[in-house]
Design an enzyme around this catalytic site. Sequence first.
Site, PDB file in Angstrom:
ATOM      1  N   CYS A   1      58.658 102.002 -37.050  1.00  0.00           N
ATOM      2  CA  CYS A   1      58.325 101.908 -35.626  1.00  0.00           C
ATOM      3  C   CYS A   1      59.444 101.203 -34.850  1.00  0.00           C
ATOM      4  CB  CYS A   1      57.001 101.169 -35.430  1.00  0.00           C
ATOM      5  SG  CYS A   1      56.995  99.467 -36.028  1.00  0.00           S
TER       6      CYS A   1
ATOM      7  N   HIS B   1      60.747  98.609 -40.800  1.00  0.00           N
ATOM      8  CA  HIS B   1      59.650  99.199 -40.026  1.00  0.00           C
ATOM      9  C   HIS B   1      60.172 100.411 -39.268  1.00  0.00           C
ATOM     10  CE1 HIS B   1      56.699  95.746 -40.295  1.00  0.00           C
ATOM     11  NE2 HIS B   1      57.801  95.246 -40.838  1.00  0.00           N
TER      12      HIS B   1
ATOM     13  N   GLN C   1      53.109  92.853 -40.828  1.00  0.00           N
ATOM     14  CA  GLN C   1      53.726  92.219 -42.001  1.00  0.00           C
ATOM     15  C   GLN C   1      53.347  90.752 -42.117  1.00  0.00           C
ATOM     16  OE1 GLN C   1      57.871  93.226 -42.635  1.00  0.00           O
ATOM     17  NE2 GLN C   1      58.259  91.302 -43.694  1.00  0.00           N
TER      18      GLN C   1
ATOM     19  N   CYS D   1      52.240 100.388 -40.060  1.00  0.00           N
ATOM     20  CA  CYS D   1      52.148  99.511 -38.900  1.00  0.00           C
ATOM     21  C   CYS D   1      50.903  99.860 -38.091  1.00  0.00           C
ATOM     22  CB  CYS D   1      53.404  99.666 -38.050  1.00  0.00           C
ATOM     23  SG  CYS D   1      53.271  98.995 -36.382  1.00  0.00           S
ATOM     24  N   GLU D   2      50.075  98.874 -37.816  1.00  0.00           N
ATOM     25  CA  GLU D   2      48.831  99.158 -37.110  1.00  0.00           C
ATOM     26  C   GLU D   2      49.034  99.448 -35.625  1.00  0.00           C
ATOM     27  OE1 GLU D   2      47.083  94.783 -35.840  1.00  0.00           O
ATOM     28  OE2 GLU D   2      46.423  95.639 -37.725  1.00  0.00           O
ATOM     29  N   HIS D   3      50.216  99.191 -35.104  1.00  0.00           N
ATOM     30  CA  HIS D   3      50.468  99.430 -33.682  1.00  0.00           C
ATOM     31  C   HIS D   3      50.874 100.877 -33.393  1.00  0.00           C
ATOM     32  CE1 HIS D   3      51.515  94.907 -33.819  1.00  0.00           C
ATOM     33  NE2 HIS D   3      50.271  95.059 -33.458  1.00  0.00           N
ATOM     34  N   HIS D   4      51.584 101.521 -34.342  1.00  0.00           N
ATOM     35  CA  HIS D   4      52.048 102.890 -34.116  1.00  0.00           C
ATOM     36  C   HIS D   4      51.644 103.848 -35.238  1.00  0.00           C
ATOM     37  CE1 HIS D   4      54.912 100.266 -31.884  1.00  0.00           C
ATOM     38  NE2 HIS D   4      54.795 101.194 -30.958  1.00  0.00           N
TER      39      HIS D   4
END
Length: 228
Positions: A188, A186, A158, A117-120
């Site tokens: 995250c 996920h 995703q 996940c690019e956010h976390h």
Amino acid sequence: MEITAPLTASASDADDLSTRSAGVPGQQAPIPPVTPLRVVHDTDGIDLAGAERAAAQFLRALGIETDTESLHGTPGRMARAYAELFSPRPFDLTTFPNDEGYDELVLARGIPVRSVCEHHLLPFVGTAHVGYLPGHRILGLSKLARVVEYFACRPQVQERLTKQVADWLQAHLEPKGIGVVIEAEHTCMTLRGVQATGSSTLTSTLLGTLRHDARSRAEFLSLAGLPG
């Protein structure tokens, strides 16, 4: 970044084949073979030593000291692990002529998906179902999994991953239709924040006939084991 070879033989190659066949009554020039598309991930920007130093600083900033025997090598292992997660293996997009005019659905189910996940920067894992209605060429079946891996090996969301796989296959294979469905968990979402353990996320992209024809779309979803 991908480094590619041309999908078709050059004009000079085709002219040469035609010249060799000229003058032979009733004989047509042989069709030149298609050169597989070579897909290679650019690794020039990877600095493992710099990543290891940054990982050590990151752990110390979180109050985790790395001067014990067990943790001494952890920054290096972190750096190598993320480098592996972000480095898809090179492959050739091998295609073959659809000599028999096969026009039914080709579907690869349960392709493993492993991304971050690019956010976390926490992993998400699951499966992809990728299908297509062939046009002039058919694809080596293992290449569907290779394309999924290629786009999954980077910080992702995703929704984007699903569309990238479908759009890329549509552009390079030129099928009559493409369907991609990804179901993933996920971490995250399950290990932090809301901690929704056991939840999964489902995304889909349908192109061409699989998008516009209700019967074809229903067949794809049914064969993929999903509700229509």
